[in-house]
Design a protein around this motif. Structure first.
Motif, short mmCIF file in Angstrom:
data_model
loop_
_atom_site.label_atom_id
_atom_site.label_comp_id
_atom_site.label_asym_id
_atom_site.label_seq_id
_atom_site.Cartn_x
_atom_site.Cartn_y
_atom_site.Cartn_z
N GLU A 294 67.44 -15.96 4.24
CA GLU A 294 68.68 -16.69 3.82
C GLU A 294 69.85 -15.85 4.21
O GLU A 294 70.85 -16.29 4.79
N ILE B 35 70.35 -16.19 8.20
CA ILE B 35 70.92 -17.57 8.76
C ILE B 35 72.20 -17.95 8.13
O ILE B 35 72.95 -18.77 8.63
N THR B 36 72.72 -17.37 6.87
CA THR B 36 73.89 -17.97 6.24
C THR B 36 75.23 -16.93 6.77
O THR B 36 76.16 -16.75 6.23
N GLY B 37 74.96 -15.80 7.58
CA GLY B 37 75.90 -15.10 8.26
C GLY B 37 76.11 -13.91 7.01
O GLY B 37 77.43 -13.57 7.00
N ARG B 38 75.19 -13.52 6.29
CA ARG B 38 75.74 -12.38 5.26
C ARG B 38 75.57 -11.16 6.13
O ARG B 38 75.84 -9.91 5.22
N PHE B 39 74.44 -11.01 6.88
CA PHE B 39 74.37 -9.82 7.84
C PHE B 39 74.03 -10.31 9.04
O PHE B 39 73.31 -11.23 9.25
N GLY B 40 73.67 -9.14 9.92
CA GLY B 40 73.10 -9.42 11.28
C GLY B 40 74.31 -9.36 12.37
O GLY B 40 74.12 -8.82 13.31
#
Lengths: 305, 240
Positions: A297, A300-305
């Motif tokens: 989650e 894919i929601t752009g909270r890390f990576g």
């Protein structure tokens, strides 16, 4: 009129609690691992969702890959179904490309790379010492991140594989293979009048489709794609994605992508990798609407990576 | 999702995305607050025969409509710019749907305000006011609790709101029977009782909208659509 209802103060309350763990903008990637939710402890070999399918093309069990002392893949088990498009996603260095390259032994050329566990293609061991790697790679083709046509003509690029594998006895048969492959790659109309032209003179999107045609020409069963669109413009990307959809009728496709939207658009199933673990595998629709694992989650929601 | 109470929308790498989602949430809650106040004032205007307040409620509905348009616009922009996924996507979609419910509640408030003006013009008796006050405060609490469940992402509270709806329906039936008795006793009561019936009907609808909001909250938190689902199944989803 009193618009400041208690529900708004509850909201403010909630937000002030959230403010205890501020997320600074533009933080550096290498400091991410000190923060939550990335430091969620992942139990080795534990994958949520549905990693297994009935009658798989690839049956991969307890796969461990290490480069010297570094474990890049930690006890991953996964099935890849026939004629399915499966996307591997995850942050850089999560092991998705390493895992992909195990499927046709592309890691063999790296001396320090060790692959353990059971990897089967159609119930036959991929890593059998007696297995012909050239034959394996003809069955499991690959398309790379950057288009890499040979410095030859368009025709020769596609004909190269069939020639060395002896797939055509006559020139007319080879012509048919070249035409069919270019047609399947959606490149025939653009290339038919310039088959003798150098492939390196084509646009990036055309070159990538040529590489796909080259992969198709040896009639593979599986096509591995390692970020096939990352060097392409949106229109060329859309063409390649269309192609993936059409090809999925006759091939099994494994695609590594950094574009989550692309994974959402082209794949049937999505596998999320994190620091060498396979965290979650599910139907793509599930992964992008209600993922089961908090790490999936967050990614894919752009909270890390 | 390990702990839904901790679930927030403010921890993306993109700070602007955080701000956009939090802004959407805040504006939705502001609209909720306004609509709650509209319903409260409409019931107050009716039971206190306050025509000035009724006029205010009636005029205030335009503000609600404007907020609906603004929130929808913002939600559409978030989808276009950010392609939200998972819980972010569910938040945006749920807000787009719940905003419709809030706007309808606003319409019901206006309807009640108009009926209040009519009743006030027809003369001052308190026939039916007990029922209006009773059901009115019940559905106002439901609306408030559903918005509260949204603010705190509390699926259990959303479930409680949904369970209340059955009681409101029963109260509505009982009130309708009482009004019918009044009408049979004295035919001169019919016009007035019919107006009260419309008010009760509007209030009962407010309860339904609160339930819809609660269903969307459960969708946001649990990722499962519980519309048109038996209550036991919804309980199972919330209990997960």
């Amino acid at each position: 009129m009193n618009t400041m209802s208690p529900s708004i103060s509850a909201e403010a309350d909630m937000r002030s609690k959230g403010a205890a763990v501020p997320v600074p903008d533009g933080r550096r990637k290498d400091t991410l691992m000190e923060d939550k939710p990335e430091d969620t402890v992942i139990e080795e070999g534990k994958t949520v969702g549905k990693p297994f399918t009935a009658d798989p093309k690839f049956k991969l069990r307890n796969v461990d890959v290490s480069y010297g002392a570094d474990r890049a893949i930690k006890n991953i088990s996964l099935d890849i179904g026939r004629n399915e498009v499966i996307a591997f996603i995850g942050p850089s260095g999560c092991g998705k490309s390493t895992f992909l390259r195990c499927l046709n032994r592309m890691n063999d050329s790296i001396d320090i790379c060790r692959v353990k566990g059971s990897l089967e293609l159609d119930e036959q061991n991929i890593y059998d010492s007696k297995r012909d790697v050239v034959e394996l790679r003809a069955r499991v083709g690959m398309v790379f991140q950057k288009p890499n046509p040979f410095p030859k003509s368009i025709y020769d690029n596609v004909a190269y594989g069939p020639r060395i594998h002896g797939l055509a006895n006559r020139k007319s048969e080879l012509d048919d293979i070249v035409e069919n492959s270019l047609r399947k790659a959606g490149l025939w109309n653009e290339a038919k009048d310039r088959l003798d032209a150098m492939a390196t003179g084509m646009s990036g999107g055309q070159q990538q489709r040529l590489c796909i045609a080259r992969a198709i020409a040896v009639s593979p069963e599986v096509i591995l794609m390692d970020e096939p669109c990352s060097a392409l413009d949106p229109i060329a990307t859309a063409r390649v994605e269309e192609l993936i959809a059409e090809m999925s009728e006759s091939y099994t496709i494994v695609i590594v992508t950094h574009s989550m939207q692309q994974a959402a658009r082209v794949s049937n199933r999505t596998a999320y990798f994190h620091m060498g673990h396979l965290v979650e595998v599910n139907e793509t629709d599930t992964v992008f609407t209600s993922p089961q694992h908090p790490l999936t989650e967050s990614y894919i929601t752009g909270r890390f990576g | 999702m390990p702990n839904n109470k901790d679930q927030v929308y403010g921890d993306h790498i993109s700070q602007r995305f955080n701000n956009e989602l939090l802004e959407l949430k805040t504006r939705f809650l502001e609209m909720g607050g306004l609509v709650e106040a509209q319903i409260g004032s409409a019931v107050q205007a009716l039971t206190a025969n306050d025509s000035v307040l009724a006029e205010q409620v009636s005029a205030g509905d335009r503000g609600v409509d404007q907020m609906e348009i603004g929130i929808d616009e913002e939600a559409i922009l978030i989808i276009a710019r950010r392609q939200p996924a998972a819980r972010d996507l569910r938040l945006v979609i749920a807000v787009i749907k719940m905003v419709v419910d809030l706007e309808r509640v606003g319409d019901e408030a206006k309807k009640i305000a108009k009926l209040a003006l009519k009743l006030e013009a027809e003369g001052q008796t308190s026939l039916g006011y007990v029922e209006v006050r009773h059901i009115g405060s019940h559905v106002q609490a439901m609306l408030h609790d559903s918005l509260d469940a949204f603010a705190r992402l509390d699926a259990e509270q959303a479930l409680r709101v949904m369970k209340e709806d059955k009681r409101v329906d029963e109260e509505y039936q009982a009130a309708a029977r009482t009004l019918l008795t009044h009408m049979m006793e004295d035919t001169r009561n019919i016009s007035r009782c019919m107006s009260i019936m419309w008010v009760l009907r509007a209030l009962e609808r407010v309860g339904d909208h609160a339930c819809n909001i609660a269903e969307n909250v459960i969708f946001m938190v649990k990722g499962e659509d519980v519309r048109h689902t038996p209550m036991e199944e919804t309980e199972r989803v919330v209990g997960r």
